[in-house]
Design an enzyme around this catalytic site. Structure first.
Site, mmCIF file in Angstrom:
data_model
loop_
_atom_site.group_PDB
_atom_site.id
_atom_site.type_symbol
_atom_site.label_atom_id
_atom_site.label_comp_id
_atom_site.label_asym_id
_atom_site.label_seq_id
_atom_site.Cartn_x
_atom_site.Cartn_y
_atom_site.Cartn_z
ATOM 1 N N PHE A 195 68.743 68.417 104.549
ATOM 2 C CA PHE A 195 69.684 69.134 105.558
ATOM 3 C C PHE A 195 68.737 70.148 105.238
ATOM 4 O O PHE A 195 68.454 71.325 106.377
ATOM 5 C CB PHE A 195 71.227 69.176 105.342
ATOM 6 C CG PHE A 195 71.245 69.913 105.787
ATOM 7 C CD1 PHE A 195 71.347 69.428 107.292
ATOM 8 C CD2 PHE A 195 71.932 71.319 105.957
ATOM 9 C CE1 PHE A 195 72.620 70.168 108.561
ATOM 10 C CE2 PHE A 195 73.103 71.780 107.303
ATOM 11 C CZ PHE A 195 72.581 70.859 107.632
ATOM 12 N N GLU A 196 68.342 71.246 104.211
ATOM 13 C CA GLU A 196 67.525 72.081 104.062
ATOM 14 C C GLU A 196 66.705 72.282 104.093
ATOM 15 O O GLU A 196 65.426 73.205 104.248
ATOM 16 C CB GLU A 196 68.431 72.588 102.895
ATOM 17 C CG GLU A 196 69.607 73.218 101.848
ATOM 18 C CD GLU A 196 70.172 71.959 102.891
ATOM 19 O OE1 GLU A 196 70.056 70.724 101.433
ATOM 20 O OE2 GLU A 196 71.507 72.047 103.131
ATOM 21 N N PHE A 240 57.867 65.508 109.667
ATOM 22 C CA PHE A 240 58.842 64.044 108.931
ATOM 23 C C PHE A 240 58.383 63.757 108.310
ATOM 24 O O PHE A 240 57.764 62.308 108.503
ATOM 25 C CB PHE A 240 59.078 63.819 110.707
ATOM 26 C CG PHE A 240 60.607 63.255 110.487
ATOM 27 C CD1 PHE A 240 62.090 63.867 110.108
ATOM 28 C CD2 PHE A 240 60.960 61.882 110.547
ATOM 29 C CE1 PHE A 240 63.296 62.891 110.231
ATOM 30 C CE2 PHE A 240 61.903 61.471 110.259
ATOM 31 C CZ PHE A 240 63.047 61.928 109.785
ATOM 32 N N ARG A 250 58.874 52.404 99.537
ATOM 33 C CA ARG A 250 58.214 52.765 100.489
ATOM 34 C C ARG A 250 57.874 54.079 100.253
ATOM 35 O O ARG A 250 57.452 55.469 100.419
ATOM 36 C CB ARG A 250 59.200 53.402 101.745
ATOM 37 C CG ARG A 250 58.972 51.792 102.921
ATOM 38 C CD ARG A 250 60.506 52.272 104.164
ATOM 39 N NE ARG A 250 60.503 51.102 104.113
ATOM 40 C CZ ARG A 250 61.132 49.909 103.663
ATOM 41 N NH1 ARG A 250 61.543 49.532 102.917
ATOM 42 N NH2 ARG A 250 61.816 48.624 105.100
ATOM 43 N N CYS A 281 64.526 62.035 101.092
ATOM 44 C CA CYS A 281 64.851 60.651 101.387
ATOM 45 C C CYS A 281 65.798 60.543 101.242
ATOM 46 O O CYS A 281 67.346 61.066 100.926
ATOM 47 C CB CYS A 281 64.368 60.338 100.346
ATOM 48 S SG CYS A 281 65.263 58.298 99.650
ATOM 49 N N THR A 323 80.218 55.992 104.115
ATOM 50 C CA THR A 323 80.352 57.037 105.270
ATOM 51 C C THR A 323 78.908 57.483 106.112
ATOM 52 O O THR A 323 77.457 57.205 105.884
ATOM 53 C CB THR A 323 80.853 58.472 104.970
ATOM 54 O OG1 THR A 323 79.378 59.646 104.068
ATOM 55 C CG2 THR A 323 81.650 58.717 104.364
ATOM 56 N N HIS A 333 77.256 59.835 107.035
ATOM 57 C CA HIS A 333 76.893 61.429 106.522
ATOM 58 C C HIS A 333 74.940 61.064 106.641
ATOM 59 O O HIS A 333 74.257 62.394 106.857
ATOM 60 C CB HIS A 333 76.623 61.287 104.916
ATOM 61 C CG HIS A 333 75.852 60.958 103.388
ATOM 62 N ND1 HIS A 333 76.055 59.568 103.891
ATOM 63 C CD2 HIS A 333 74.473 60.988 103.889
ATOM 64 C CE1 HIS A 333 75.528 59.154 103.144
ATOM 65 N NE2 HIS A 333 74.415 59.313 102.888
HETATM 66 C C1 DLZ Z 1 75.784 65.353 100.434
HETATM 67 C C2 DLZ Z 1 74.136 64.626 100.893
HETATM 68 C C3 DLZ Z 1 74.326 63.178 100.644
HETATM 69 C C4 DLZ Z 1 75.573 62.446 101.034
HETATM 70 N N1 DLZ Z 1 73.350 62.469 100.815
HETATM 71 C C5 DLZ Z 1 72.560 63.324 100.513
HETATM 72 C C6 DLZ Z 1 71.443 61.977 100.749
HETATM 73 O O1 DLZ Z 1 71.477 61.210 100.635
HETATM 74 N N2 DLZ Z 1 70.094 62.387 101.009
HETATM 75 C C7 DLZ Z 1 69.201 63.852 100.771
HETATM 76 O O2 DLZ Z 1 68.311 64.459 101.228
HETATM 77 N N3 DLZ Z 1 70.655 64.943 101.117
HETATM 78 C C8 DLZ Z 1 71.719 64.444 101.205
HETATM 79 N N4 DLZ Z 1 72.776 64.897 100.807
HETATM 80 C C9 DLZ Z 1 72.635 66.357 101.154
HETATM 81 C C10 DLZ Z 1 72.665 67.112 101.828
HETATM 82 O O3 DLZ Z 1 70.876 66.835 102.173
HETATM 83 C C11 DLZ Z 1 72.548 68.919 101.740
HETATM 84 O O4 DLZ Z 1 72.099 69.202 100.538
HETATM 85 C C12 DLZ Z 1 73.443 69.331 101.620
HETATM 86 O O5 DLZ Z 1 74.872 68.828 102.623
HETATM 87 C C13 DLZ Z 1 74.097 70.749 101.465
HETATM 88 O O6 DLZ Z 1 74.097 71.550 102.904
#
Ligand code: DLZ
Length: 171
Positions: A66-67, A122, A136, A89, A95, A97
């Site tokens: 996400f970051e 990406f 992969r 990854c 869920t 997410h």
């Molecule tokens: C929270 C979360 C979850 C459940 N799974 C992943 C994942 O499979 N891969 C990944 O890169 N990040 C995951 N994160 C973390 C989120 O990307 C993010 O860092 C948090 O929600 C904080 O913003």
């Protein structure tokens, strides 16, 4: 559950323009570190094979996928990189997410390309399992970090060539 398709990745450095003198930023998500480290290694190695100097490749870590867009934005403001490569990854869980994170990241990275007018690649795996992720990231389906590197070099070249033409013929 691994995919039944065999090799999904067959990029070779001979098919990619010369990356000599180019600068690359890699943003790596720390979630699923084993996978993102393997993607990063494949990516760096391929950039070097294409002619980039190791000192011109900078890696920055962010907590999760996400970051990645924010990490890319910070890198874009820091130095004149020719391209930024985002490596993450996101593994499917119980869920949704993965869907929320995946869509948000893909959309934000696509927007960054346009807003920054620089290639932001990406390189995020979205597998159903750790096994698919391993396949992969240096396993039987190749290394998506390599593909991300090849895309970065190709897009950086496209931009450089167009800028050069603009200077030469003034379009
Ligand atoms: C929270 C979360 C979850 C459940 N799974 C992943 C994942 O499979 N891969 C990944 O890169 N990040 C995951 N994160 C973390 C989120 O990307 C993010 O860092 C948090 O929600 C904080 O913003």
């Amino acid at each position: 559950m691994a995919s039944s398709i065999e090799n999904l990745s067959s990029v070779v450095s001979q098919d990619v323009p010369d990356a000599k003198g180019m600068k690359f930023g890699i943003v790596r998500a720390e979630w699923n570190t084993k996978i993102t480290t393997a993607l990063t290694e494949g990516c760096k190695q391929f950039l070097i094979e294409c002619g980039a100097d190791e000192k011109d490749i900078e890696v920055a870590d962010v907590p999760g996928s996400f970051e990645l867009p924010m990490g890319a934005k910070i890198m874009l403001g820091k130095e004149s990189f020719d391209a930024i490569i985002c490596l993450g990854c996101i593994i499917k869980g119980e869920t949704k997410h993965d869907e929320y994170i995946g869509h948000a990241v893909a959309t934000a990275i696509a927007q960054l390309n346009i807003v920054a007018s620089k290639p932001v690649i990406f390189g995020v795996l979205t597998p159903n399992s750790m096994e698919q992720a391993e396949d992969r990231s240096g396993g039987k389906h190749g290394n998506k970090g390599v593909e991300a590197a090849a895309t970065a070099v190709k897009m950086a070249h496209l931009k450089k060539n167009m800028q050069q033409k603009k200077k030469t013929i003034g379009f």
